[in-house]
Design an enzyme around this catalytic site. Structure first.
Site, PDB file in Angstrom:
ATOM      1  CG  HIS A 219      76.653  24.166  76.060  1.00 58.43           C
ATOM      2  ND1 HIS A 219      77.320  23.527  75.035  1.00 58.43           N
ATOM      3  CD2 HIS A 219      75.429  23.595  76.118  1.00 58.43           C
ATOM      4  CE1 HIS A 219      76.528  22.613  74.498  1.00 58.43           C
ATOM      5  NE2 HIS A 219      75.368  22.630  75.145  1.00 58.43           N
TER       6      HIS A 219
ATOM      7  CG  HIS B 171      75.721  19.374  71.862  1.00 56.29           C
ATOM      8  ND1 HIS B 171      74.720  19.990  71.145  1.00 56.29           N
ATOM      9  CD2 HIS B 171      75.456  19.646  73.162  1.00 56.29           C
ATOM     10  CE1 HIS B 171      73.886  20.585  71.968  1.00 56.29           C
ATOM     11  NE2 HIS B 171      74.314  20.391  73.206  1.00 56.29           N
TER      12      HIS B 171
ATOM     13  CG  HIS C 165      73.802  19.684  78.567  1.00 61.17           C
ATOM     14  ND1 HIS C 165      74.266  18.651  77.793  1.00 61.17           N
ATOM     15  CD2 HIS C 165      73.413  20.655  77.700  1.00 61.17           C
ATOM     16  CE1 HIS C 165      74.160  18.977  76.497  1.00 61.17           C
ATOM     17  NE2 HIS C 165      73.645  20.195  76.424  1.00 61.17           N
ATOM     18  CD  GLU C 166      72.050  24.184  78.656  1.00 58.12           C
ATOM     19  OE1 GLU C 166      71.350  23.308  78.139  1.00 58.12           O
ATOM     20  OE2 GLU C 166      72.788  24.945  77.975  1.00 58.12           O
TER      21      GLU C 166
HETATM   22  O1  LIG Z   1      73.062  23.395  73.013  1.00 55.41           O
HETATM   23  C1  LIG Z   1      71.865  23.424  73.299  1.00 55.41           C
HETATM   24  C2  LIG Z   1      70.814  23.853  72.381  1.00 55.41           C
HETATM   25  C3  LIG Z   1      69.631  23.041  72.514  1.00 55.41           C
HETATM   26  C4  LIG Z   1      69.293  22.528  73.700  1.00 55.41           C
HETATM   27  N1  LIG Z   1      68.182  21.792  73.799  1.00 55.41           N
HETATM   28  S1  LIG Z   1      67.542  21.402  75.235  1.00 55.41           S
HETATM   29  O2  LIG Z   1      67.413  22.626  76.004  1.00 55.41           O
HETATM   30  O3  LIG Z   1      66.314  20.717  74.986  1.00 55.41           O
HETATM   31  C5  LIG Z   1      68.589  20.360  76.082  1.00 55.41           C
HETATM   32  C6  LIG Z   1      68.977  19.196  75.484  1.00 55.41           C
HETATM   33  C7  LIG Z   1      69.785  18.297  76.180  1.00 55.41           C
HETATM   34  C8  LIG Z   1      70.194  18.596  77.465  1.00 55.41           C
HETATM   35  C9  LIG Z   1      70.965  17.611  78.210  1.00 55.41           C
HETATM   36  C10 LIG Z   1      71.731  16.678  77.529  1.00 55.41           C
HETATM   37  C11 LIG Z   1      72.443  15.720  78.247  1.00 55.41           C
HETATM   38  C12 LIG Z   1      72.373  15.687  79.629  1.00 55.41           C
HETATM   39  C13 LIG Z   1      71.602  16.630  80.296  1.00 55.41           C
HETATM   40  C14 LIG Z   1      70.889  17.574  79.594  1.00 55.41           C
HETATM   41  C15 LIG Z   1      69.816  19.799  78.061  1.00 55.41           C
HETATM   42  C16 LIG Z   1      69.012  20.684  77.359  1.00 55.41           C
HETATM   43  C17 LIG Z   1      70.105  22.789  74.887  1.00 55.41           C
HETATM   44  C18 LIG Z   1      71.485  23.048  74.592  1.00 55.41           C
HETATM   45  O4  LIG Z   1      72.361  22.991  75.480  1.00 55.41           O
HETATM   46 ZN   LIG Z   2      73.728  21.486  74.785  1.00 58.32          ZN
END
Ligand SMILES: O=C1CC=C(NS(=O)(=O)c2ccc(-c3ccccc3)cc2)CC1=O
Ligand SMILES: [Zn+2]
Ligand SMILES: [Ca+2]
Ligand SMILES: [Zn+2]
Length: 166
Positions: A126, A132, A122-123
């Site tokens: 980004h 998102h 996921h990261e």
């Molecule tokens: O853009 C942001 C800011 C807030 C975030 N919140 S988190 O760290 O709790 C997070 C939320 C969802 C995911 C995620 C979503 C979908 C699939 C796998 C992970 C990962 C981290 C993480 C993030 O990527």
């Molecule tokens: Zn995110």
């Protein structure tokens, strides 16, 4: 129903470096989970992700807790699990970097803890310039949906990354 945060990596070769590992996981296990997370995206775009063991990489990845060297301190257990910086294009070294909250318990196997592979994938989305998605089944959905075995990149994410790098 993907979104782009602005900017993308122009070079064909994108380097990354895993700076450290959390106490609960072996360094090589972390590197393996992160390698798999890059492979999820690499399959669909004309870019090569190359791991470097020293020096400055495009995407620096590290585990830290609370204040860890940027203006976005982590919040301790639960809450935010990780954050990443997009390729905004200012040439700021923090662009693309991924930080994991060391206060979390990451796992690479069990279903109960936070799955490192999935959060990393996921990261990395980004780091590559994706924002998102409104599609709750997408990897780029804002909420962590729990690990599923033999993960496949959802269609919305494939569309999102290919419109950016296709
Ligand atoms: O853009 C942001 C800011 C807030 C975030 N919140 S988190 O760290 O709790 C997070 C939320 C969802 C995911 C995620 C979503 C979908 C699939 C796998 C992970 C990962 C981290 C993480 C993030 O990527
Ligand atoms: Zn995110
Ligand atoms: Ca946290
Ligand atoms: Zn950070």
């Amino acid at each position: 129903r993907f979104s782009h945060s602005g900017g993308r990596w122009e070079e064909r070769k994108i380097t990354y470096r895993v700076l450290n590992a959390p106490p609960e996981l072996n360094y090589d296990v972390v590197r393996e989970a992160i390698r798999r997370a890059f492979n999820v995206w690499q399959t669909f775009i004309p870019r090569d992700f190359v791991e470097v063991a020293s020096g400055q990489a495009d995407i620096m990845m590290k585990f830290g807790e609370y204040h860890h060297g940027d203006p976005y301190p982590f919040d301790g257990p639960s809450g935010t699990l990780a954050h990443a910086f997009g390729p905004f294009g200012y040439g700021d070294p923090i662009e693309g970097d991924v930080h994991f909250d060391d206060s979390e318990t990451f796992s690479v196997r069990t279903f109960d803890d936070i799955n490192l592979f999935l959060v990393a994938a996921h990261e990395i989305g980004h780091s590559l310039g994706l924002g998102h998605s409104q599609d709750s089944t997408a990897l780029m959905a804002p909420f962590y949906s729990g690990y599923q075995p033999n993960f496949e990149l959802p269609y919305d994410d494939i569309l999102g990354i290919q419109t950016l790098y296709g």
